[in-house]
Design an enzyme around this catalytic site. Structure first.
Site, PDB file in Angstrom:
ATOM      1  N   VAL A 154       0.864  -1.183   0.000  1.00 36.57           N
ATOM      2  CA  VAL A 154       0.000   0.000   0.000  1.00 36.57           C
ATOM      3  C   VAL A 154       0.898   1.230   0.000  1.00 36.57           C
ATOM      4  O   VAL A 154       1.876   1.296   0.757  1.00 36.57           O
ATOM      5  CB  VAL A 154      -0.924   0.032   1.236  1.00 36.57           C
ATOM      6  N   CYS A 155       0.581   2.193  -0.856  1.00 37.18           N
ATOM      7  CA  CYS A 155       1.263   3.473  -0.861  1.00 37.18           C
ATOM      8  C   CYS A 155       2.778   3.267  -1.018  1.00 37.18           C
ATOM      9  O   CYS A 155       3.225   2.557  -1.921  1.00 37.18           O
ATOM     10  CB  CYS A 155       0.917   4.234   0.419  1.00 37.18           C
ATOM     11  N   ALA A 156       3.576   3.848  -0.137  1.00 36.12           N
ATOM     12  CA  ALA A 156       5.032   3.748  -0.228  1.00 36.12           C
ATOM     13  C   ALA A 156       5.551   2.358   0.093  1.00 36.12           C
ATOM     14  O   ALA A 156       6.758   2.105  -0.023  1.00 36.12           O
ATOM     15  CB  ALA A 156       5.680   4.778   0.693  1.00 36.12           C
ATOM     16  N   THR A 174       1.615   3.339  -6.758  1.00 39.58           N
ATOM     17  CA  THR A 174       1.952   3.769  -5.407  1.00 39.58           C
ATOM     18  C   THR A 174       1.332   5.149  -5.208  1.00 39.58           C
ATOM     19  O   THR A 174       0.542   5.599  -6.033  1.00 39.58           O
ATOM     20  CB  THR A 174       3.487   3.802  -5.201  1.00 39.58           C
TER      21      THR A 174
END
Length: 266
Positions: A154-156, A174
């Site tokens: 998730v995300c970074a 991302t």
């Protein structure tokens, strides 16, 4: 709300959930393990799954973003036949990126060497930089990935998968502010709330982990369960400003958004 009324409310919810879930299983909703056994294929293809629940490990590390971990947790923890565990280098409370909230890792990485599903949240500030140099975490990610049905971020968190060497040639997404990093680690920048490539699923920024988690829930069971969980979570977003992606707003708002994230994660 009085204690008596709260107990009554919880009892109604438990009863309703038990009746509904029991009816679903009786109607043929899978318990999770059978569907998951034929899920994402990769380096572990052909290996027999260990008996028991599908084990989902959500990685925690100092400086992770709370919703990156909790969003997928909430999406997956009620899937029949699935067990979600928060893991960290050492079991115990782990501070989020804002430094004012802790979530407890109930097991250490050593205790969960081969999860069926791995969820890697992103983070901010010094904690994110530190995890990218943490050989114990990166080694665990590499080893676990050899055996997972699904490896997700998730995300970074995609940066952690990239640092572990798992993203070369992989279509991925991302957080919008980090998408150039995907190219640096050899991934193929691909727009989307989440992107599936083989057994790797990457989600965009923070809240996109809920979308990814619900989709993964359907892959670990079936679409019927995924639809029901989306309703159970009442996940029906109607954001008040409509500025939830960079293409829907102006440069000033984008700059402020990045400042708010940076200021909250020292």
């Amino acid at each position: 709300m009085s204690d008596e009324r709260e107990r009554s409310r919880r009892g109604v919810l438990r009863t309703a959930a038990g009746v509904t879930l029991g009816a679903g299983i009786a109607a043929g909703v899978p318990a999770g393990t059978a569907a998951a056994a034929t899920a994402g294929k990769g380096e572990g293809e052909g290996e027999a799954r260990k008996p028991g629940p599908v084990e989902v490990a959500v990685l925690l590390y100092e400086g992770f973003t709370a919703l990156d971990a909790v969003g997928p947790y909430e999406s997956l923890c009620r899937v029949p036949g699935v067990q979600v565990t928060m893991v960290a280098v050492k079991a115990g409370p782990v501070l989020t990126d804002t430094r004012d909230m802790e979530i407890v890792a109930t097991k250490s990485l050593r205790q969960v060497p081969r999860p069926d599903v791995m969820v890697i949240p992103g983070g901010g500030g010094a904690g994110m930089y530190a995890v990218l140099e943490n050989t114990r975490i990166l080694d665990w990610v590499r080893r676990a990935h050899r055996h997972t049905l699904w490896t997700t971020s998730v995300c970074a968190g995609a940066a952690i998968l990239g640092k572990a060497g798992l993203m070369r040639g992989v279509p991925a997404t991302t957080h919008w502010a980090l998408r150039d990093y995907l190219k640096e680690v050899g991934a193929i920048d691909t727009p989307g709330r989440f992107v599936e490539s083989g057994k790797i699923i990457t989600a965009a920024g923070i809240s996109a982990g809920i979308d990814m988690g619900l989709y993964l829930a359907s892959r670990l069971s079936d679409e019927r369960v995924g639809r029901a969980l989306e309703l159970a979570l009442e996940y029906d977003p109607e954001p008040p400003f409509g500025t939830g992606s960079p293409g829907k707003t102006d440069a000033g708002t984008r700059t402020l958004a990045l400042k708010l994230l940076a200021d909250a994660a020292p």
